[in-house]
Enzyme design. Structure first.
Site: not given
Length: 287
Positions: A210, A265
């Site tokens: 991610s 992230h």
């Protein structure tokens, strides 16, 4: 339509026009006396189209590449649809991630500890000072790979499927347009920033691509402002940022999704933006 270029009428632009259609560039070529005129619907593509046209006219090997691409285009009906040969680096990353997801039993086997940034069985990591000491010892022992292997550690099939789809869609465009060196550098840089930031924030119990996906998205969005070439929905950046912000709230735990690697992230996204700002794209579009 915007008037872009006037050329002699004896210049054969049929192959170039076909290539533009494959790239999803709406255009028109009209005749005006002894000349022909190239028009574009979107003026943002003026500079890259003119550069590609100059190459098409002056470099025979470029015309050969355009003709070859006609048999295996990366765009079909204006949509980005690459094959594995267009992005072998990105495909390799995805294949390794899938294989390791299977080999680790989605993070349930002892092999998972070898992929984490430090081995959680050997170190205390409840405080920042302990995490710094543990990472220092790990790197001093030569286990540098641990800075990157958390990318390949996934804990559910939906987790790896979503990351793989997004990485293929965006990363393949970076590899095709900006080159393999760029996608490798982007992967290394975003991995390093996202993994270390997540580790210093929460410890070693995390994993997934991610952070890299957010890095590639950040890179594509900012780099696109300088040289339009990537294809993705404008709303994607908004949805991704909103979802990242939601991750810093208890919402995902309330709905049973667990705690996300929010710092990864954020770190990946910022790293991608930095890469786009510090390493501007080449002004030459790949054909």
């Amino acid at each position: 339509m915007y008037r872009i270029k006037q050329l002699e009428s004896d210049v054969n632009l049929a192959g170039f026009s076909q290539w533009l259609r494959q790239q999803g560039v709406n255009h028109r070529i009209t005749a005006e006396g002894n000349f022909q005129v190239l028009w574009l619907e979107n003026p943002d593509y003026t500079e890259p189209v003119l550069e590609a046209l100059n190459q098409f006219l002056s470099e025979p090997h470029m015309r050969d590449r355009i003709n070859q691409q006609g048999s295996a285009p990366v765009f079909r009906e204006g949509r980005w649809q690459p094959s594995p040969r267009h992005a072998p680096v990105v495909l390799s990353i995805i294949v390794i991630a899938v294989l390791l997801a299977w080999a680790t039993g989605l993070g349930s086997s002892l092999l998972s500890a070898s992929l984490m940034i430090v081995d959680p069985r050997l170190y205390d990591w409840s405080t920042l000072a302990e995490r710094i000491a543990a990472l220092s010892d790990t790197l001093m022992a030569g286990q540098v790979w641990r800075l990157f292997t958390p990318d390949f550690l996934h804990f559910s099939w939906p987790h790896i499927i979503f990351n793989s789809v997004m990485l293929w869609f965006l990363g393949s465009q970076v590899e095709w347009f900006d080159g393999r060196a760029r996608i490798v550098a982007l992967f290394v840089f975003t991995s390093l920033i996202s993994n270390t930031l997540q580790y210093f924030s929460t410890g070693p119990l995390f994993g997934g691509l991610s952070g890299v996906v957010y890095g590639v998205l950040g890179y594509c969005w900012l780099s696109q402002q300088r040289l339009p070439r990537f294809q993705f929905p404008p709303a994607l950046i908004v949805v991704a940022v909103v979802w990242m912000l939601i991750g810093f709230t208890p919402f995902t735990e309330w709905v049973g999704l667990g705690r996300m690697a929010n710092e990864a992230h954020l770190g990946g996204f910022v790293a991608g933006l930095a890469m786009a700002g510090l390493w501007p794209p080449r002004r030459q579009r790949r054909v």
